[in-house]
Design an enzyme around this catalytic site. Structure first.
Site, PDB file in Angstrom:
ATOM      1  N   SER A 161       5.245  -5.258  -2.038  1.00  0.00           N
ATOM      2  CA  SER A 161       5.281  -3.669  -2.361  1.00  0.00           C
ATOM      3  C   SER A 161       5.778  -2.679  -1.660  1.00  0.00           C
ATOM      4  O   SER A 161       6.979  -2.882  -1.219  1.00  0.00           O
ATOM      5  CB  SER A 161       3.621  -3.073  -2.835  1.00  0.00           C
ATOM      6  OG  SER A 161       3.592  -2.050  -3.584  1.00  0.00           O
ATOM      7  N   GLY A 176       0.769  -1.116  -0.027  1.00  0.00           N
ATOM      8  CA  GLY A 176      -0.006   0.050  -0.073  1.00  0.00           C
ATOM      9  C   GLY A 176       0.837   1.176   0.079  1.00  0.00           C
ATOM     10  O   GLY A 176       0.316   2.312   0.692  1.00  0.00           O
TER      11      GLY A 176
END
Length: 525
Positions: free
Chosen positions: A213, A128
């Site tokens: 991520s 995120g």
């Protein structure tokens, strides 16, 4: 560490709490059979036993005042319910999950909560970017991974966006830690694991951090933070790189833009401290003065907690002894740039260069890029060139740099590429986040696009076995795979995870070399 050592409830020193906790643990069994309760130095945690695994959700590992470093929390001898996830950090677009600035909670799954078990620990940090996400996503559930019986799984929530990375230090000396609070939260969670995980059957000397991520980027950053030294022993980054951190001047410019959006003067931050959480979240749409778009938040080169860039001008020496697994998916940007989006719909050779230019995130002549791709891949469509170039130039580049710098330093590292694509929307291929359910074994979770067929189970087994082997030994090789060599510049050996996984030397070499001729500056630096 410069964290406060005071327990928030008793006022006694944390050192005394931990020491007393170990004495309690020694005097009593660490696991009350049948009760789902673990007795640890930080407290007696009452979890939920289900299908051979006991989960402990919503364990508080710290507290924090707004824009200040976190403080460790321990309640030795006190029974603490641990059956529900704690709230996540306030953010935009995260459904109906409870949100709170008081979000320093972690979760543990174990199949054998005996200190004698001494199983490797796999601690997951969510993606995120630095502004959103949480580990309460169903694809991040640790039950299936822990049910194997050979690892203890931990997932961590921490502060994000302005709450975790708003850099105020140059504007107000009261907030010297403010640019890296999210990182300090993670370090505090790792300290909690070091001090308590043995009671859950984990080995504090075998802690592997893995993250997707933004989670991988946070790990790459922590590998060079002195405060994190010795707290983890292996690292795996899944489509997440951090070559350079945000510079302090750019970070200050972003802070000024954010304060202006809030209507707060940089010479008087008192209104910022009293402002409702909702207003701070609403202002996250402030325009970034460097990048454009929403304001960027991320780790800051503050010369206190972070004193050099993670992978520039080379791999930070502090992390070279830590074995590292680096991976990316084949079609990263098919997650960010939907096939149904206006960016992709109507693509043609006439408009491709204009549409691709802002998505490459580097300063390169887009018309030249398109021409090179058309010459090298004459059968590709404009859509294929769009996704191939944006993935190679934007999302893959940082991982290549990190792997190269570690190889140059002789550090142990292995590289993978995920080619297993979406089974529910084949247009997306092996898009960003596709490896999460494969590693966790959450193939049927909400949001997963792997399907649950034999092909997905084969790809998942290959990835999960490699991650578990890596957690145990610092080497991802196992019997179910062909030999996976360390990444070296001579061959660039890469494991291709798919229905039938195999090793390739220097996959996508032409694309790597194409973009290597242009300097890479990480967005947000």
């Amino acid at each position: 560490m410069a964290f406060s050592k005071e327990d928030s409830t008793s006022g006694v020193s944390r050192r005394a709490v931990v020491a007393g906790g170990f004495a309690l643990a020694a005097a009593r069994p660490a696991f009350a059979a049948g009760s789902g309760t673990v007795r640890a130095p930080a407290g007696d945690f009452a979890g939920v036993a289900e299908r051979g695994v006991t989960s402990f959700k919503g364990i508080r590992y710290g507290r924090a005042e707004r824009f200040r470093a976190p403080v460790a929390v321990a309640t030795p001898g006190r029974t603490v319910p641990a059956q529900r996830f704690g709230p996540i950090c306030p953010q935009k677009h995260q459904g109906d999950e409870p949100q709170s600035e008081d979000c320093l909670f972690l979760n543990v799954w174990t199949a054998d909560a005996r200190p004698a078990a001494k199983k490797p620990v796999m601690l997951y940090i969510h993606g995120g970017a630095y502004s959103g996400g949480s580990v309460t996503d169903p694809m991040n559930d640790g039950h299936a991974l822990a049910a194997r019986g050979d690892v203890v799984v931990v997932t961590v929530n921490h502060r994000l966006n302005a709450f975790g990375y708003l850099y105020l230090a140059r504007l107000d000396p009261r907030f010297p830690d403010s640019g890296n609070l999210g990182q300090l939260d993670l370090i505090l969670a790792l300290q909690w694991v070091r001090d308590n995980i043995a009671a859950f059957g984990g080995d504090p000397a075998q802690v592997m951090v893995f993250g997707q991520s933004g989670g991988g980027a946070k790990i790459a950053t922590m590998m060079g933070m002195p405060a994190a030294k010795g707290l983890f022993h292996r690292a795996a980054t899944m489509s997440g790189q951090q070559v350079t951190a945000s510079g302090p001047l750019n970070a200050t410019a972003r802070t000024r833009a954010y304060l202006a959006r809030l209507g707060v003067s940089e010479t008087n931050l008192e209104p910022l401290l009293a402002m409702p959480t909702e207003r701070l979240v609403a202002a996250l749409d402030a325009v970034d003065p460097i990048l454009g778009g929403g304001v960027y938040f991320g780790p800051v080169l503050d010369m206190k907690w972070l004193t050099r860039h993670p992978f520039w001008p080379d791999a930070n020496p502090q992390g070279l002894a830590i074995p590292m697994l680096l991976g990316n998916t084949h079609d990263e940007t098919r997650a960010f740039l939907s096939p149904d989006s206006v960016k992709v719909q109507g693509l043609s050779w006439d408009n491709l260069a204009d549409r691709i230019a802002p998505e490459l995130r580097i300063d390169i002549l887009p018309e030249w890029v398109v021409a090179q791709y058309r010459a090298h891949f004459p059968d590709w469509t404009p859509t294929q060139v769009f996704y191939g170039a944006t993935t190679a130039g934007r999302s893959w580049r940082g991982q290549v740099i990190e792997a190269e710098e570690r190889a140059r330093a002789g550090a142990p590292g292995w590289v993978y590429q995920l080619d297993f694509g979406s089974r529910t929307d084949p247009r997306r291929g092996a898009f960003h986040t596709m490896d999460i359910p494969l590693v966790f074994g959450t193939l049927d979770a909400e949001g997963s696009q792997t399907g649950t067929g034999a092909d997905a189970r084969a790809a998942s087994a290959a990835m999960q076995e490699s991650f578990v082997a890596f957690a145990k030994t610092g080497d991802p090789n196992h019997r179910g795979l062909p030999h996976w060599p360390r990444y070296a510049l001579a061959n660039r050996s890469t494991m291709i995870f798919d229905v039938r996984s195999h090793v390739e030397d220097d996959p996508r070499r032409w694309q790597r070399e194409l973009f290597a001729r242009v300097p890479y500056i990480q967005p947000g630096s």
